[in-house]
Design a protein around this motif. Structure first.
Motif: not given
Length: 348
Positions: A229, A231, A239, A246, A257, A283, A285, A325
């Motif tokens: 993830v 961010d 992350t 999430g 994850n 992923a 965000y 999320t």
């Protein structure tokens, strides 16, 4: 005029709050003595207000993040701070109770946009305590902990002293266990009980649970895809850790994850750690204030150190609005979107 309290300019705010609290208590006592009920509604009319106030199932007592509140009737004038509480309220058919929203941080779900746009927006971010008082709510529902920031004068005690009940999204209670979809379902049911609409809440939970079950069934027993993830951040990567929702959404969508062992909702990790964990999908965000999705992709693709990371090499990205999320109605939708991004072969 609110409970007979003048609203003229220059009326001292502190005095107005004190009078409001006394007047509200007096009015409530009168209602309870006279009728013993309030304005509840759990009819099957698609969310329209009931023609007759019944308040069945009250009083209701709720323990929320250390604050215990007893509701003798459903709130009738609600302010939501942050988008996910507003969307949850609208999905439960409670538009008629909402007198203000604040801090929209992504595009509203299409089916809720018309109703959302009809509610006054008090501020682009968290509104001031006084601006909330100006719309005379009896209930304030916050999404992030910052909704009730004490250093900005919006503590839950300050609202209580003004005769206004509050509720904070359970994700931001001081908790030790990771957030799961069960928290989403319980959040909906709790809000449903506060407003006297448990059947509507149960129906919404059933719909969302069905969406999640359908997506997880589609990916079946396919191997879990390693997901990182992203961010924000450049020197380090900010992350999602294992304690936030999430991580659960990734798992339900057939992923893993790669920083699920980070014992936080969010945290910073080094780019060397990202490389070492070899994510196959990133992923991203998406929310205001951290750059656009395209800017984030461009940054990731331009870093020589990340060139051999499978997700970067193959340019495999999925995009998640941050609101998806959080503990709210979007999380069920997010599982389907993620599953399609992680396992496209399962949806052909």
């Amino acid at each position: 005029m609110y409970f007979g309290i003048p609203r003229r300019p220059g009326f001292p705010p502190a005095r107005r709050r004190a009078l409001r609290a006394v007047a509200a208590a007096t009015a409530l006592s009168t209602v309870l003595l006279a009728a013993g009920c309030g304005a509840g509604d759990d009819s099957s009319d698609g969310g329209k207000p009931a023609a007759r106030a019944t308040a069945q199932g009250f009083p209701v007592t709720v323990d929320n993040c250390g604050v215990r509140t007893t509701y003798d009737k459903p709130p009738s004038r609600v302010v939501t701070i942050h988008q996910h509480p507003a969307e949850l309220m609208l999905a439960l058919g409670l538009k008629d109770r909402m007198v203000g929203t604040a801090f929209p941080d992504s595009a509203v779900l299409p089916e809720l946009r018309k109703d959302f746009d009809a509610i006054p927006e008090l501020a682009r971010k968290e509104p001031s305590f006084e601006s909330i008082l100006d719309v005379e709510p009896d209930f304030v529902y916050g999404g992030y902990g910052s909704a009730f920031a004490e250093n900005e004068g919006r503590s839950r005690k300050a609202f209580a002293d003004a005769g206004i009940d509050t509720y904070l999204n359970r994700e931001y209670c001081d908790r030790k266990k990771p957030v799961t979809m069960r928290d989403t379902y319980e959040e909906i049911r709790t809000v449903g009980s506060i407003f006297g609409i448990p059947k509507r809440a149960d129906a919404l939970v059933a719909d969302l649970r069905g969406r999640v079950d359908k997506a997880t069934a589609a990916v079946g027993s396919a191997p879990a895809v390693p997901v990182f993830v992203y961010d924000s951040g450049d020197k380090t990567a900010f992350t999602a850790g294992g304690k936030g929702l999430g991580s659960e959404l990734i798992r339900l969508a057939g992923g893993r994850n790669v920083f699920g062992d980070l014992d936080k909702v969010f945290g910073d990790v080094s780019w060397e750690q990202v490389v070492a964990r070899k994510p196959e999908v990133i992923a991203i965000y998406d929310y205001a204030g951290t750059g656009t999705v395209e800017q984030k992709k461009k940054f990731l693709l331009s870093q020589p150190a990340l060139a051999d990371v499978p997700a970067v090499r193959n340019e495999r990205f999925v995009v998640l609005p941050l609101t998806d999320t959080l503990v709210g109605i979007r999380s069920a939708y997010a599982v389907d979107g993620l599953a399609r991004g992680l396992h496209p072969e399962s949806f052909r």
